[in-house]
Design an enzyme around this catalytic site. Structure first.
Site, PDB file in Angstrom:
ATOM      1  N   HIS A  96     -12.393 -29.904   2.206  1.00 20.92           N
ATOM      2  CA  HIS A  96     -13.766 -29.419   2.038  1.00 20.92           C
ATOM      3  C   HIS A  96     -14.596 -30.493   1.357  1.00 20.92           C
ATOM      4  O   HIS A  96     -14.073 -31.522   0.924  1.00 20.92           O
ATOM      5  CB  HIS A  96     -13.790 -28.101   1.266  1.00 20.92           C
ATOM      6  CG  HIS A  96     -13.352 -28.170  -0.168  1.00 20.92           C
ATOM      7  ND1 HIS A  96     -12.104 -28.609  -0.559  1.00 20.92           N
ATOM      8  CD2 HIS A  96     -14.003 -27.833  -1.317  1.00 20.92           C
ATOM      9  CE1 HIS A  96     -12.012 -28.516  -1.879  1.00 20.92           C
ATOM     10  NE2 HIS A  96     -13.146 -28.066  -2.360  1.00 20.92           N
ATOM     11  N   HIS A 136     -16.291 -30.750  -1.473  1.00 22.72           N
ATOM     12  CA  HIS A 136     -16.490 -30.925  -2.908  1.00 22.72           C
ATOM     13  C   HIS A 136     -15.969 -32.320  -3.244  1.00 22.72           C
ATOM     14  O   HIS A 136     -14.943 -32.765  -2.715  1.00 22.72           O
ATOM     15  CB  HIS A 136     -15.747 -29.845  -3.709  1.00 22.72           C
ATOM     16  CG  HIS A 136     -16.511 -28.541  -3.749  1.00 22.72           C
ATOM     17  ND1 HIS A 136     -15.922 -27.332  -3.990  1.00 22.72           N
ATOM     18  CD2 HIS A 136     -17.846 -28.296  -3.576  1.00 22.72           C
ATOM     19  CE1 HIS A 136     -16.849 -26.376  -3.958  1.00 22.72           C
ATOM     20  NE2 HIS A 136     -18.021 -26.935  -3.706  1.00 22.72           N
ATOM     21  N   ASP A 151     -14.367 -33.836  -5.522  1.00 23.40           N
ATOM     22  CA  ASP A 151     -13.012 -34.181  -5.966  1.00 23.40           C
ATOM     23  C   ASP A 151     -12.004 -34.172  -4.810  1.00 23.40           C
ATOM     24  O   ASP A 151     -10.824 -34.440  -5.019  1.00 23.40           O
ATOM     25  CB  ASP A 151     -12.555 -33.255  -7.112  1.00 23.40           C
ATOM     26  CG  ASP A 151     -12.677 -31.773  -6.802  1.00 23.40           C
ATOM     27  OD1 ASP A 151     -13.558 -31.399  -5.999  1.00 23.40           O
ATOM     28  OD2 ASP A 151     -11.901 -30.983  -7.365  1.00 23.40           O
ATOM     29  N   HIS A 152     -12.483 -33.892  -3.590  1.00 25.10           N
ATOM     30  CA  HIS A 152     -11.584 -33.912  -2.431  1.00 25.10           C
ATOM     31  C   HIS A 152     -11.975 -34.945  -1.382  1.00 25.10           C
ATOM     32  O   HIS A 152     -11.223 -35.197  -0.455  1.00 25.10           O
ATOM     33  CB  HIS A 152     -11.506 -32.521  -1.787  1.00 25.10           C
ATOM     34  CG  HIS A 152     -10.855 -31.532  -2.700  1.00 25.10           C
ATOM     35  ND1 HIS A 152      -9.546 -31.156  -2.590  1.00 25.10           N
ATOM     36  CD2 HIS A 152     -11.343 -30.904  -3.807  1.00 25.10           C
ATOM     37  CE1 HIS A 152      -9.242 -30.317  -3.568  1.00 25.10           C
ATOM     38  NE2 HIS A 152     -10.321 -30.144  -4.322  1.00 25.10           N
ATOM     39  N   HIS A 184     -13.434 -20.265  -0.204  1.00 24.71           N
ATOM     40  CA  HIS A 184     -13.941 -21.038  -1.340  1.00 24.71           C
ATOM     41  C   HIS A 184     -15.462 -20.903  -1.350  1.00 24.71           C
ATOM     42  O   HIS A 184     -16.018 -20.190  -0.515  1.00 24.71           O
ATOM     43  CB  HIS A 184     -13.473 -22.489  -1.157  1.00 24.71           C
ATOM     44  CG  HIS A 184     -13.544 -23.329  -2.391  1.00 24.71           C
ATOM     45  ND1 HIS A 184     -13.201 -22.866  -3.630  1.00 24.71           N
ATOM     46  CD2 HIS A 184     -13.908 -24.631  -2.564  1.00 24.71           C
ATOM     47  CE1 HIS A 184     -13.369 -23.847  -4.510  1.00 24.71           C
ATOM     48  NE2 HIS A 184     -13.794 -24.924  -3.889  1.00 24.71           N
ATOM     49  N   ASP A 211      -9.037 -25.792  -1.837  1.00 24.02           N
ATOM     50  CA  ASP A 211      -9.223 -24.907  -2.981  1.00 24.02           C
ATOM     51  C   ASP A 211      -9.517 -23.528  -2.395  1.00 24.02           C
ATOM     52  O   ASP A 211     -10.289 -23.416  -1.454  1.00 24.02           O
ATOM     53  CB  ASP A 211     -10.439 -25.322  -3.785  1.00 24.02           C
ATOM     54  CG  ASP A 211     -10.337 -26.715  -4.379  1.00 24.02           C
ATOM     55  OD1 ASP A 211      -9.370 -27.441  -4.120  1.00 24.02           O
ATOM     56  OD2 ASP A 211     -11.275 -27.099  -5.088  1.00 24.02           O
ATOM     57  N   HIS A 261      -3.796 -28.809  -8.792  1.00 19.97           N
ATOM     58  CA  HIS A 261      -5.232 -28.619  -8.931  1.00 19.97           C
ATOM     59  C   HIS A 261      -5.553 -27.870 -10.226  1.00 19.97           C
ATOM     60  O   HIS A 261      -6.468 -27.049 -10.297  1.00 19.97           O
ATOM     61  CB  HIS A 261      -5.810 -27.871  -7.715  1.00 19.97           C
ATOM     62  CG  HIS A 261      -7.284 -28.057  -7.540  1.00 19.97           C
ATOM     63  ND1 HIS A 261      -8.207 -27.169  -8.042  1.00 19.97           N
ATOM     64  CD2 HIS A 261      -8.010 -29.024  -6.949  1.00 19.97           C
ATOM     65  CE1 HIS A 261      -9.429 -27.585  -7.746  1.00 19.97           C
ATOM     66  NE2 HIS A 261      -9.335 -28.711  -7.086  1.00 19.97           N
TER      67      HIS A 261
HETATM   68 ZN   LIG Z   1     -13.560 -27.193  -4.390  1.00 21.07          ZN
END
Ligand SMILES: [Zn+2]
Length: 320
Positions: free
Chosen positions: A63, A65, A67-68, A143, A213, A271
């Site tokens: 996805h 976000h 941090d990914h 999410h 997530d 995570h």
């Molecule tokens: Zn996320």
């Protein structure tokens, strides 16, 4: 095709710390390799783990976000500097392609190797990769924005012919394929030789499911079941279950429940919120529900061995 191995390059959430990196994993299934998520600093992690960039061919992004996927653009740029020529396949949410191409355009950066984006389907499970030995599927998670899980499933191999029986019954080469597929054999005297006498079980096929997530999705078993290995996020402990709900994440106990629902063989959790300095309580909480749980510790490699069926957890020999 001996192993399935998973290297944890990063397993933290949101904020990168000096000793914890955002999410990224490197999966090797026989001779096929996949980078799964690409948080900030992933290219440095690949170097530390001595994973050659030539092995990068398929990149999965769960996805959008940061941090990914904030490590993706710099990695693509480095591959250009290294004069990559071969195509790179990137599987992710629809907007990923424009997010990357716009940045490339604004910075006047040219990528000369073929960059092929495959937009994932947010409403259902879909096959996204198919090779001789392996299929990969994406499926929707729950999410705050569109988010995808990935399921890597090795194909069942044909049964193995016993060489001794091949010679004994003088079976012509042209018949072997049928027998490997399960056929019996009638010898010259007219006796039926059952398939079980002629063949042995094929090597074990492995499967790996990746879920981050997400809030716990109770129908995940419709997308995959009995995975040999399941990675599921466990951002919070149960005391923080309200927070988990508000932020569309799961608790360690919920990760354990999902492992049960999907009949996983083994569970890896990660995570974790940066508020947790010690991961043992998270592990304990998941293990209370699903005993066969491990922490997806950064810098570690998890290997399933086809021959011995052993599961090995080892610290990778890293180079700093
Ligand atoms: Zn996320």
């Amino acid at each position: 095709m001996e192993h399935l191995s998973l290297s944890i390059l990063g397993a933290s959430s949101a904020v990168p710390m000096s000793d914890r990196s955002p999410t990224s994993q490197f999966l090797a299934v026989g001779n096929e390799f996949f980078l799964i998520d690409c948080g900030e600093g992933t290219q440095v992690k690949l170097r530390q783990h001595r994973i050659g960039f030539s092995r990068l061919k398929h990149i999965m992004i769960s996805h959008l976000h940061g941090d990914h996927f904030y490590g993706l653009l710099p990695l693509l740029s480095t591959l250009q500097l290294l004069d990559r020529r071969s195509p790179l396949y990137i599987y992710g949410p629809e907007k990923l392609e424009s997010a990357i191409r716009q940045q490339l355009a604004i910075t006047d950066a040219e990528i000369h190797y073929p960059l092929i984006f495959k937009a994932l389907n947010p409403s259902k499970k879909e096959e996204i990769f198919d090779s001789k030995h392996l299929k990969v599927y994406s499926f929707p998670l729950r999410h705050s924005i569109d988010c995808f899980g990935f399921y890597f499933q090795e194909k069942t191999q044909p049964r193995k012919m016993k060489k001794s029986e091949l010679a004994k019954f003088q079976i012509p080469v042209a018949e072997i394929r049928q027998i490997k597929a399960g056929a019996d054999w009638i010898d010259k005297a007219g006796n039926l030789i059952p398939n079980a006498q002629l063949t042995e079980d094929p090597p074990k096929s492995f499967s790996y499911a990746y879920c981050t997530d997400t809030m716990p999705v109770k129908h995940l078993h419709r997308y995959f079941d009995h995975p040999d290995l399941l990675y599921h996020e466990a951002t919070f402990m149960s005391q923080e279950s309200d927070r988990a709900k508000q932020t569309n994440h799961s608790t360690a106990a919920q990760a354990g429940e999902i492992a049960e629902i999907t009949k996983a063989e083994k569970l890896l959790i990660g995570h974790f919120s940066v508020r947790y300095k010690d991961f043992k309580p998270l592990l304990k909480e998941a293990q209370a529900i699903f005993p066969n749980t491990y922490i997806a510790l950064e810098g570690y490699k998890f290997t399933l061995n086809r021959k011995t069926r052993e599961f090995k957890v080892e610290k990778e020999n890293q180079h700093r």
